[in-house]
Write a protein that holds these residues in place. Structure first.
Motif, PDB file in Angstrom:
ATOM      1  N   ARG A 187       0.832  -1.196   0.000  1.00  0.00           N
ATOM      2  CA  ARG A 187       0.000   0.000   0.000  1.00  0.00           C
ATOM      3  C   ARG A 187       0.867   1.246   0.000  1.00  0.00           C
ATOM      4  N   ASP A 188       0.635   2.130  -0.949  1.00  0.00           N
ATOM      5  CA  ASP A 188       1.317   3.420  -0.999  1.00  0.00           C
ATOM      6  C   ASP A 188       0.722   4.366   0.045  1.00  0.00           C
ATOM      7  N   VAL A 189       1.521   5.323   0.472  1.00  0.00           N
ATOM      8  CA  VAL A 189       1.017   6.393   1.329  1.00  0.00           C
ATOM      9  C   VAL A 189       0.634   7.573   0.449  1.00  0.00           C
ATOM     10  N   ASP A 190      -0.652   7.752   0.241  1.00  0.00           N
ATOM     11  CA  ASP A 190      -1.157   8.898  -0.506  1.00  0.00           C
ATOM     12  C   ASP A 190      -2.097   9.748   0.338  1.00  0.00           C
ATOM     13  N   THR A 191      -2.909   9.100   1.166  1.00  0.00           N
ATOM     14  CA  THR A 191      -3.916   9.793   1.969  1.00  0.00           C
ATOM     15  C   THR A 191      -3.651   9.566   3.455  1.00  0.00           C
ATOM     16  N   ALA A 192      -4.412  10.278   4.298  1.00  0.00           N
ATOM     17  CA  ALA A 192      -4.265  10.102   5.743  1.00  0.00           C
ATOM     18  C   ALA A 192      -4.621   8.677   6.150  1.00  0.00           C
ATOM     19  N   ALA A 193      -5.633   8.087   5.514  1.00  0.00           N
ATOM     20  CA  ALA A 193      -5.993   6.706   5.821  1.00  0.00           C
ATOM     21  C   ALA A 193      -4.852   5.758   5.452  1.00  0.00           C
ATOM     22  N   ASP A 194      -4.202   6.007   4.307  1.00  0.00           N
ATOM     23  CA  ASP A 194      -3.035   5.209   3.927  1.00  0.00           C
ATOM     24  C   ASP A 194      -1.943   5.336   4.978  1.00  0.00           C
ATOM     25  N   ALA A 195      -1.709   6.563   5.438  1.00  0.00           N
ATOM     26  CA  ALA A 195      -0.643   6.794   6.411  1.00  0.00           C
ATOM     27  C   ALA A 195      -0.868   5.988   7.679  1.00  0.00           C
ATOM     28  N   ARG A 196      -2.086   5.986   8.166  1.00  0.00           N
ATOM     29  CA  ARG A 196      -2.382   5.236   9.385  1.00  0.00           C
ATOM     30  C   ARG A 196      -2.228   3.737   9.163  1.00  0.00           C
ATOM     31  N   ALA A 197      -2.699   3.249   8.023  1.00  0.00           N
ATOM     32  CA  ALA A 197      -2.608   1.819   7.736  1.00  0.00           C
ATOM     33  C   ALA A 197      -1.156   1.368   7.592  1.00  0.00           C
ATOM     34  N   VAL A 198      -0.360   2.153   6.897  1.00  0.00           N
ATOM     35  CA  VAL A 198       1.037   1.787   6.675  1.00  0.00           C
ATOM     36  C   VAL A 198       1.832   1.880   7.969  1.00  0.00           C
ATOM     37  N   ALA A 199       1.563   2.903   8.779  1.00  0.00           N
ATOM     38  CA  ALA A 199       2.256   3.020  10.066  1.00  0.00           C
ATOM     39  C   ALA A 199       1.975   1.816  10.953  1.00  0.00           C
ATOM     40  N   ALA A 200       0.757   1.283  10.882  1.00  0.00           N
ATOM     41  CA  ALA A 200       0.414   0.103  11.678  1.00  0.00           C
ATOM     42  C   ALA A 200       1.183  -1.132  11.225  1.00  0.00           C
ATOM     43  N   LEU A 201       1.578  -1.161   9.949  1.00  0.00           N
ATOM     44  CA  LEU A 201       2.344  -2.294   9.425  1.00  0.00           C
ATOM     45  C   LEU A 201       3.814  -2.237   9.836  1.00  0.00           C
ATOM     46  N   ALA A 202       4.297  -1.040  10.124  1.00  0.00           N
ATOM     47  CA  ALA A 202       5.703  -0.854  10.519  1.00  0.00           C
ATOM     48  C   ALA A 202       5.747   0.073  11.724  1.00  0.00           C
TER      49      ALA A 202
END
Length: 203
Positions: A172-187
């Motif tokens: 998942r790319d980080v493009d939106t705030a929802a992406d940011a939260r999801a990606v941060a949870a993965l790492a």
């Protein structure tokens, strides 16, 4: 061995991660971009490679670890800039961007033993990684970028050229705030997650 390429923009407010504003401020968005780039470069530095190359729009900063060659991006659209990045390589190469800070050294430890190309699809329809055993810039020129079919068109371009393509995991790319939260949870232990935690709006 392989050349690992990272194509990136200098993380300056108003120039990076503009889709994060709002809810984040331009300064917060740039801070998140810097953290994402730092995590990405850290993973690349820890992966086996004969050469590590940062193809940069802008100037290097404190986020750049040792061991990287830096070359400027060429002018033109993203397809031209990606193509030009591969033009700096004479042997097997894997290119990634700065939008997947959850990437790990294991994901970047690749070979071309059973394929001619590596393709890492992104959840938004693009791609986060592209590897070529024999870099050919023409394989990227003319591919429509930043659309829901970018990845499909790029992969088909590889297949149409007669290349054996091996797919990498979907990220998942980080493009939106929802992406940011999801990606941060993965790492959760990376710089990106720490920077996001420091942004009140990202909680």
């Amino acid at each position: 061995m392989i050349t690992l390429l990272v194509i990136a923009k200098e993380p300056r407010p108003g120039r990076v991660k503009t889709r994060l504003t709002p809810p984040f401020s331009p300064e917060q968005a740039a801070g998140l971009a810097e953290a994402a780039l730092a995590d990405t470069l850290r993973a690349v530095a820890a992966a086996p490679a004969t050469r590590r190359l940062l193809v940069l729009d802008g100037r290097p900063g404190r986020w750049l670890p040792p061991g990287f060659d830096v070359v400027p991006q060429c002018a033109g659209g993203l397809d031209a800039r990606l193509a030009d990045a591969f033009a700096h390589c004479s042997g097997p190469a894997l290119l990634i961007g700065m939008d997947t800070p959850q990437v790990t050294p294991d994901l970047l430890t690749v070979d071309f033993a059973d394929c001619d190309a590596l393709f890492g699809p992104a959840e938004d329809g693009g791609f986060w990684a592209l590897g070529l055993a024999r870099p050919e810039p023409g394989l990227l020129r003319g591919v429509p970028m930043s659309t829901p079919v970018t990845g499909a068109v790029q992969r088909e371009r590889l297949v149409a050229a007669g290349l054996r393509v091996r797919d990498l995991p979907r990220l998942r790319d980080v493009d939106t705030a929802a992406d940011a939260r999801a990606v941060a949870a993965l790492a959760p232990h990376g710089a990106f997650a720490a920077r996001l935690a420091g942004c009140a709006v990202g909680r």
